[in-house]
Design a protein around this motif. Structure first.
Motif, PDB file in Angstrom:
ATOM      1  N   MET A 225       0.930  -1.369   0.171  1.00 16.09           N
ATOM      2  CA  MET A 225      -0.055  -0.061   0.075  1.00 16.09           C
ATOM      3  C   MET A 225       0.837   1.290  -0.037  1.00 16.09           C
ATOM      4  N   ASN A 226       0.516   2.375  -0.663  1.00 18.38           N
ATOM      5  CA  ASN A 226       1.283   3.376  -0.842  1.00 18.38           C
ATOM      6  C   ASN A 226       1.019   4.271   0.369  1.00 18.38           C
ATOM      7  N   ASP A 227       1.894   4.969   0.929  1.00 15.62           N
ATOM      8  CA  ASP A 227       1.688   6.009   1.822  1.00 15.62           C
ATOM      9  C   ASP A 227       2.045   7.412   1.520  1.00 15.62           C
ATOM     10  N   LEU A 228       1.892   7.914   0.341  1.00 21.93           N
ATOM     11  CA  LEU A 228       2.180   9.015  -0.178  1.00 21.93           C
ATOM     12  C   LEU A 228       0.796   9.947  -0.058  1.00 21.93           C
ATOM     13  N   PRO A 229       1.073  11.051   0.863  1.00 22.18           N
ATOM     14  CA  PRO A 229       0.014  11.718   1.088  1.00 22.18           C
ATOM     15  C   PRO A 229      -0.810  12.867   0.032  1.00 22.18           C
ATOM     16  N   TYR A 230      -1.925  12.427  -0.282  1.00 17.69           N
ATOM     17  CA  TYR A 230      -2.498  13.321  -1.443  1.00 17.69           C
ATOM     18  C   TYR A 230      -2.334  12.804  -2.753  1.00 17.69           C
ATOM     19  N   LEU A 231      -1.902  11.653  -2.899  1.00 14.80           N
ATOM     20  CA  LEU A 231      -1.220  10.962  -4.082  1.00 14.80           C
ATOM     21  C   LEU A 231      -2.338  11.204  -5.346  1.00 14.80           C
ATOM     22  N   GLY A 232      -3.805  10.722  -5.003  1.00 15.59           N
ATOM     23  CA  GLY A 232      -4.638  11.152  -5.908  1.00 15.59           C
ATOM     24  C   GLY A 232      -5.013  12.469  -6.533  1.00 15.59           C
ATOM     25  N   GLU A 233      -5.154  13.390  -5.574  1.00 12.71           N
ATOM     26  CA  GLU A 233      -5.438  14.861  -5.819  1.00 12.71           C
ATOM     27  C   GLU A 233      -4.132  15.298  -6.558  1.00 12.71           C
ATOM     28  N   ILE A 234      -2.756  14.781  -6.136  1.00 17.34           N
ATOM     29  CA  ILE A 234      -1.685  15.535  -7.024  1.00 17.34           C
ATOM     30  C   ILE A 234      -1.841  15.079  -8.279  1.00 17.34           C
ATOM     31  N   PHE A 235      -2.056  13.506  -8.311  1.00 13.80           N
ATOM     32  CA  PHE A 235      -1.891  13.061  -9.980  1.00 13.80           C
ATOM     33  C   PHE A 235      -2.965  13.570 -10.552  1.00 13.80           C
ATOM     34  N   ASP A 236      -4.222  13.874 -10.087  1.00  9.42           N
ATOM     35  CA  ASP A 236      -5.488  14.570 -10.989  1.00  9.42           C
ATOM     36  C   ASP A 236      -5.052  15.932 -11.421  1.00  9.42           C
ATOM     37  N   ARG A 237      -4.579  16.651 -10.516  1.00  4.80           N
ATOM     38  CA  ARG A 237      -4.410  17.957 -11.030  1.00  4.80           C
ATOM     39  C   ARG A 237      -3.088  18.303 -11.963  1.00  4.80           C
ATOM     40  N   LEU A 238      -2.011  17.457 -11.716  1.00  5.12           N
ATOM     41  CA  LEU A 238      -0.864  17.549 -12.598  1.00  5.12           C
ATOM     42  C   LEU A 238      -1.240  16.989 -13.834  1.00  5.12           C
ATOM     43  N   LYS A 239      -1.949  15.950 -13.832  1.00  2.00           N
ATOM     44  CA  LYS A 239      -2.431  15.211 -15.223  1.00  2.00           C
ATOM     45  C   LYS A 239      -3.024  16.191 -16.155  1.00  2.00           C
ATOM     46  N   ARG A 240      -3.942  17.168 -15.666  1.00  2.00           N
ATOM     47  CA  ARG A 240      -4.483  18.036 -16.398  1.00  2.00           C
ATOM     48  C   ARG A 240      -3.839  19.385 -16.728  1.00  2.00           C
ATOM     49  N   GLY A 241      -2.302  19.193 -16.372  1.00  2.00           N
ATOM     50  CA  GLY A 241      -1.492  20.242 -16.976  1.00  2.00           C
ATOM     51  C   GLY A 241      -1.445  21.201 -15.990  1.00  2.00           C
TER      52      GLY A 241
ATOM     53  N   ALA B 238       9.996  10.401  -4.301  1.00  4.41           N
ATOM     54  CA  ALA B 238       9.160   9.159  -3.975  1.00  4.41           C
ATOM     55  C   ALA B 238       8.005   9.302  -4.869  1.00  4.41           C
ATOM     56  N   TYR B 239       7.441  10.612  -5.046  1.00  3.11           N
ATOM     57  CA  TYR B 239       6.240  10.724  -5.908  1.00  3.11           C
ATOM     58  C   TYR B 239       6.886  10.784  -7.208  1.00  3.11           C
ATOM     59  N   ALA B 240       7.857  11.156  -7.616  1.00  3.13           N
ATOM     60  CA  ALA B 240       8.447  11.007  -9.108  1.00  3.13           C
ATOM     61  C   ALA B 240       8.573   9.461  -9.552  1.00  3.13           C
ATOM     62  N   ASP B 241       9.178   8.917  -8.455  1.00  2.56           N
ATOM     63  CA  ASP B 241       9.437   7.344  -8.739  1.00  2.56           C
ATOM     64  C   ASP B 241       8.138   6.469  -8.873  1.00  2.56           C
ATOM     65  N   TYR B 242       7.110   6.994  -8.206  1.00  2.00           N
ATOM     66  CA  TYR B 242       5.820   6.495  -8.327  1.00  2.00           C
ATOM     67  C   TYR B 242       5.075   6.824  -9.677  1.00  2.00           C
ATOM     68  N   PHE B 243       5.282   7.784  -9.983  1.00  4.35           N
ATOM     69  CA  PHE B 243       4.649   8.307 -11.452  1.00  4.35           C
ATOM     70  C   PHE B 243       5.352   7.681 -12.491  1.00  4.35           C
ATOM     71  N   ALA B 244       6.673   7.367 -12.565  1.00  8.42           N
ATOM     72  CA  ALA B 244       7.652   6.983 -13.534  1.00  8.42           C
ATOM     73  C   ALA B 244       7.155   5.940 -14.411  1.00  8.42           C
ATOM     74  N   PRO B 245       6.678   4.850 -13.745  1.00 10.74           N
ATOM     75  CA  PRO B 245       6.271   3.742 -14.424  1.00 10.74           C
ATOM     76  C   PRO B 245       4.904   3.850 -15.289  1.00 10.74           C
ATOM     77  N   LEU B 246       4.290   5.207 -14.862  1.00 10.63           N
ATOM     78  CA  LEU B 246       2.929   5.423 -15.519  1.00 10.63           C
ATOM     79  C   LEU B 246       3.382   6.376 -16.875  1.00 10.63           C
ATOM     80  N   GLY B 247       4.716   6.472 -17.039  1.00  9.62           N
ATOM     81  CA  GLY B 247       4.958   7.157 -18.294  1.00  9.62           C
ATOM     82  C   GLY B 247       5.274   8.763 -17.922  1.00  9.62           C
ATOM     83  N   LEU B 248       5.166   9.067 -16.644  1.00  7.69           N
ATOM     84  CA  LEU B 248       5.080  10.567 -16.381  1.00  7.69           C
ATOM     85  C   LEU B 248       6.381  11.081 -15.570  1.00  7.69           C
TER      86      LEU B 248
END
Length: 190
Positions: free
Chosen positions: A1-17, A38-48
């Motif tokens: 399980m991932n313990d990065l706070p606000y991961l979903g909100e951060i992803f949603d906002r950044l993905k929209r530019g 840690a966030y960069a490492d999490y997003f990297a496998p998604l190609g981000l």
């Protein structure tokens, strides 16, 4: 399980530019609190690729940098005009841009024929067109709209600001090339 706070909100906002800066709490603190990698490492496998700008804000590297949104030329012209206006008035440009609120109806964009001509080239013909640009800039985290008729620039605006500054500063004149057929000037006398 991932313990990065606000991961979903951060992803949603950044993905929209969107660009996350100090005005975007608590998401900004989650990214800047020593966990950026840690966030960069999490997003990297998604190609981000999560980028941390030198001016301390975060965004995803564009997936296709050649694919420029239609709004970007409008933002560039809008920004260039404001920077040029400040420069023509002898104001310190960065301070002028980032230390005050602006009234939309008080912008210089339609006060000079050359500004109006630049705006028409990107299909902006009136204050409503400027408001459309500002709404887009708010959606990506570059400005904060303040009702009823004000806005201020946010730190992530530096992504375009530095490029506009480069355009507004004239290039230094090239050094003259010495002509070997003319005599070399002598040193001035003491």
């Amino acid at each position: 399980m991932n313990d990065l706070p606000y991961l979903g909100e951060i992803f949603d906002r950044l993905k929209r530019g969107y660009h996350l800066g100090p005005d975007d709490e608590p998401l900004f603190s989650a990214l800047s609190g020593g966990r950026h990698q840690a966030y960069a490492d999490y997003f990297a496998p998604l190609g981000l690729r999560l980028l941390h700008h030198e001016r301390d804000f975060f965004y995803f590297d564009p997936e296709n940098p050649e694919n420029v949104p239609d709004t970007m030329p409008r933002i560039a012209v809008f920004s260039y005009i404001l920077i040029d206006h400040a420069s023509n008035q002898g104001k310190p440009i960065e301070e002028f841009i980032f230390s005050q609120n602006f009234l939309v109806t008080g912008l210089p964009h339609f006060t000079r024929d050359r500004y109006t001509a630049l705006l028409r080239q990107v299909d902006v013909h009136d204050v409503k067109g400027l408001e459309t640009i500002l709404r887009y800039m708010e959606r990506i985290g570059w400005v904060k709209l303040l009702p009823p008729d004000e806005f201020r620039f946010l730190r992530p605006f530096h992504r375009v600001f530095s490029k506009c500054l480069d355009l507004s500063n004239p290039a230094p004149a090239p050094a003259p090339v010495a002509d070997s057929s003319s005599p070399t000037p002598s040193a001035p006398c003491p």
